[in-house]
Scaffold this motif. Sequence first.
Motif, mmCIF file in Angstrom:
data_model
loop_
_atom_site.group_PDB
_atom_site.id
_atom_site.type_symbol
_atom_site.label_atom_id
_atom_site.label_comp_id
_atom_site.label_asym_id
_atom_site.label_seq_id
_atom_site.Cartn_x
_atom_site.Cartn_y
_atom_site.Cartn_z
ATOM 1 N N ARG A 54 0.830 -1.210 0.000
ATOM 2 C CA ARG A 54 0.000 0.000 0.000
ATOM 3 C C ARG A 54 0.861 1.254 0.000
ATOM 4 N NH1 ARG A 54 -4.315 -1.922 4.507
ATOM 5 N NH2 ARG A 54 -2.488 -2.999 5.273
ATOM 6 N N THR A 55 2.027 1.158 0.628
ATOM 7 C CA THR A 55 2.926 2.307 0.702
ATOM 8 C C THR A 55 4.344 1.838 0.376
ATOM 9 O OG1 THR A 55 3.652 2.064 2.998
ATOM 10 C CG2 THR A 55 1.545 3.203 2.635
ATOM 11 N N LEU A 56 5.228 2.807 0.210
ATOM 12 C CA LEU A 56 6.639 2.486 -0.025
ATOM 13 C C LEU A 56 7.468 2.697 1.239
ATOM 14 C CD1 LEU A 56 7.134 4.022 -3.582
ATOM 15 C CD2 LEU A 56 6.574 1.668 -2.948
ATOM 16 N N THR A 57 6.796 2.762 2.375
ATOM 17 C CA THR A 57 7.467 2.977 3.662
ATOM 18 C C THR A 57 8.586 1.968 3.891
ATOM 19 O OG1 THR A 57 5.450 3.889 4.593
ATOM 20 C CG2 THR A 57 7.114 3.144 6.160
ATOM 21 N N PHE A 58 8.333 0.726 3.531
ATOM 22 C CA PHE A 58 9.331 -0.331 3.722
ATOM 23 C C PHE A 58 10.015 -0.698 2.421
ATOM 24 C CE2 PHE A 58 6.228 -0.838 7.176
ATOM 25 C CZ PHE A 58 7.080 -0.649 8.254
ATOM 26 N N GLY A 59 9.994 0.198 1.447
ATOM 27 C CA GLY A 59 10.653 -0.024 0.169
ATOM 28 C C GLY A 59 9.688 -0.463 -0.915
ATOM 29 N N HIS A 60 10.208 -0.505 -2.123
ATOM 30 C CA HIS A 60 9.445 -0.943 -3.294
ATOM 31 C C HIS A 60 9.080 -2.411 -3.118
ATOM 32 C CE1 HIS A 60 8.724 -2.118 -7.489
ATOM 33 N NE2 HIS A 60 8.410 -0.838 -7.670
ATOM 34 N N PRO A 61 7.912 -2.849 -3.584
ATOM 35 C CA PRO A 61 7.512 -4.244 -3.398
ATOM 36 C C PRO A 61 8.547 -5.256 -3.909
ATOM 37 C CG PRO A 61 5.687 -2.973 -4.286
ATOM 38 C CD PRO A 61 6.878 -2.066 -4.261
ATOM 39 N N ALA A 62 9.193 -4.961 -5.021
ATOM 40 C CA ALA A 62 10.167 -5.914 -5.592
ATOM 41 C C ALA A 62 11.375 -6.113 -4.684
ATOM 42 C CB ALA A 62 10.618 -5.438 -6.966
ATOM 43 N N GLU A 63 11.660 -5.125 -3.833
ATOM 44 C CA GLU A 63 12.806 -5.248 -2.925
ATOM 45 C C GLU A 63 12.616 -6.360 -1.900
ATOM 46 O OE1 GLU A 63 14.164 -1.490 -1.254
ATOM 47 O OE2 GLU A 63 13.301 -0.468 -2.980
ATOM 48 N N ALA A 64 11.388 -6.811 -1.708
ATOM 49 C CA ALA A 64 11.115 -7.885 -0.756
ATOM 50 C C ALA A 64 11.494 -9.257 -1.308
ATOM 51 C CB ALA A 64 9.636 -7.874 -0.365
ATOM 52 N N VAL A 65 11.827 -9.324 -2.585
ATOM 53 C CA VAL A 65 12.208 -10.602 -3.196
ATOM 54 C C VAL A 65 13.727 -10.719 -3.122
ATOM 55 C CG1 VAL A 65 12.056 -12.070 -5.230
ATOM 56 C CG2 VAL A 65 10.189 -10.481 -4.692
ATOM 57 N N THR A 66 14.169 -11.465 -2.142
ATOM 58 C CA THR A 66 15.593 -11.613 -1.857
ATOM 59 C C THR A 66 16.210 -12.741 -2.684
ATOM 60 O OG1 THR A 66 15.173 -13.201 -0.095
ATOM 61 C CG2 THR A 66 15.203 -10.843 0.515
ATOM 62 N N THR A 67 17.524 -12.826 -2.634
ATOM 63 C CA THR A 67 18.231 -13.924 -3.293
ATOM 64 C C THR A 67 17.775 -15.264 -2.725
ATOM 65 O OG1 THR A 67 20.127 -12.492 -3.669
ATOM 66 C CG2 THR A 67 20.527 -14.851 -3.826
ATOM 67 N N ALA A 68 17.578 -15.324 -1.415
ATOM 68 C CA ALA A 68 17.100 -16.566 -0.779
ATOM 69 C C ALA A 68 15.711 -16.936 -1.294
ATOM 70 C CB ALA A 68 17.086 -16.411 0.736
ATOM 71 N N LYS A 69 14.839 -15.945 -1.458
ATOM 72 C CA LYS A 69 13.495 -16.193 -1.977
ATOM 73 C C LYS A 69 13.563 -16.710 -3.404
ATOM 74 C CE LYS A 69 8.973 -15.956 -2.082
ATOM 75 N NZ LYS A 69 8.104 -16.796 -1.274
ATOM 76 N N LEU A 70 14.431 -16.147 -4.228
ATOM 77 C CA LEU A 70 14.578 -16.609 -5.612
ATOM 78 C C LEU A 70 15.080 -18.044 -5.659
ATOM 79 C CD1 LEU A 70 16.059 -13.407 -7.267
ATOM 80 C CD2 LEU A 70 13.743 -14.318 -7.519
ATOM 81 N N THR A 71 16.023 -18.379 -4.792
ATOM 82 C CA THR A 71 16.535 -19.753 -4.719
ATOM 83 C C THR A 71 15.408 -20.705 -4.341
ATOM 84 O OG1 THR A 71 18.739 -18.978 -4.149
ATOM 85 C CG2 THR A 71 18.207 -21.249 -3.553
ATOM 86 N N ARG A 72 14.598 -20.315 -3.350
ATOM 87 C CA ARG A 72 13.463 -21.140 -2.919
ATOM 88 C C ARG A 72 12.464 -21.299 -4.055
ATOM 89 N NH1 ARG A 72 11.152 -18.045 0.799
ATOM 90 N NH2 ARG A 72 13.026 -18.214 2.061
ATOM 91 N N LEU A 73 12.197 -20.236 -4.811
ATOM 92 C CA LEU A 73 11.251 -20.315 -5.926
ATOM 93 C C LEU A 73 11.737 -21.270 -7.012
ATOM 94 C CD1 LEU A 73 10.148 -16.594 -6.205
ATOM 95 C CD2 LEU A 73 8.679 -18.538 -5.623
ATOM 96 N N ARG A 74 13.037 -21.265 -7.289
ATOM 97 C CA ARG A 74 13.575 -22.204 -8.290
ATOM 98 C C ARG A 74 13.391 -23.643 -7.819
ATOM 99 N NH1 ARG A 74 17.210 -17.913 -8.964
ATOM 100 N NH2 ARG A 74 18.703 -18.719 -7.468
ATOM 101 N N ARG A 75 13.620 -23.890 -6.537
ATOM 102 C CA ARG A 75 13.411 -25.249 -5.994
ATOM 103 C C ARG A 75 11.935 -25.632 -6.050
ATOM 104 N NH1 ARG A 75 17.126 -24.027 -1.084
ATOM 105 N NH2 ARG A 75 19.151 -24.420 -2.007
ATOM 106 N N LEU A 76 11.067 -24.695 -5.684
ATOM 107 C CA LEU A 76 9.632 -24.957 -5.743
ATOM 108 C C LEU A 76 9.180 -25.224 -7.172
ATOM 109 C CD1 LEU A 76 8.374 -22.288 -3.203
ATOM 110 C CD2 LEU A 76 8.104 -24.769 -2.985
ATOM 111 N N ALA A 77 9.753 -24.517 -8.127
ATOM 112 C CA ALA A 77 9.415 -24.738 -9.536
ATOM 113 C C ALA A 77 9.723 -26.173 -9.936
ATOM 114 C CB ALA A 77 10.176 -23.757 -10.424
#
Length: 121
Positions: free
Chosen positions: A60-83
């Motif tokens: 809703r806001t950018l108080t905690f940064g842009h939404p894409a900034e919440a996608v970390t390297t660890a999250k991307l690694t997890r997504l590849r495994r989930l895929a």
Amino acid sequence: MVAMATKDEIGRAGEQLAAQWLAREGMEVLDRNWRCRFGEIDLVARDGEDLVVVEVKTRRTLTFGHPAEAVTTAKLTRLRRLAAHWVADHEVHAAGLRVDVLAIWCPAGAPVRVQHLRGVG
């Protein structure tokens, strides 16, 4: 977007908007909120011959940064495994696999903004 909505409601609304966005972009949504014991994939889509795992981040806001900034390297690694687990569970064959992020920002009193980042991981 719903004013004064809970975090879960904002997330569900963002995922619905993301699915519509992908369809308008010519992609076919194959699965939504797929879960296994290792985690969850927000959306799985087909883009031509490629399979796309989509992480949706809505804010809703950018108080905690842009939404894409919440996608970390660890999250991307997890997504590849989930895929890999998703592919093993489904009879879907694809030429390639990519991870996209759909960053959705819903500022109060302004139009919703969507940024589609392709092939981030």
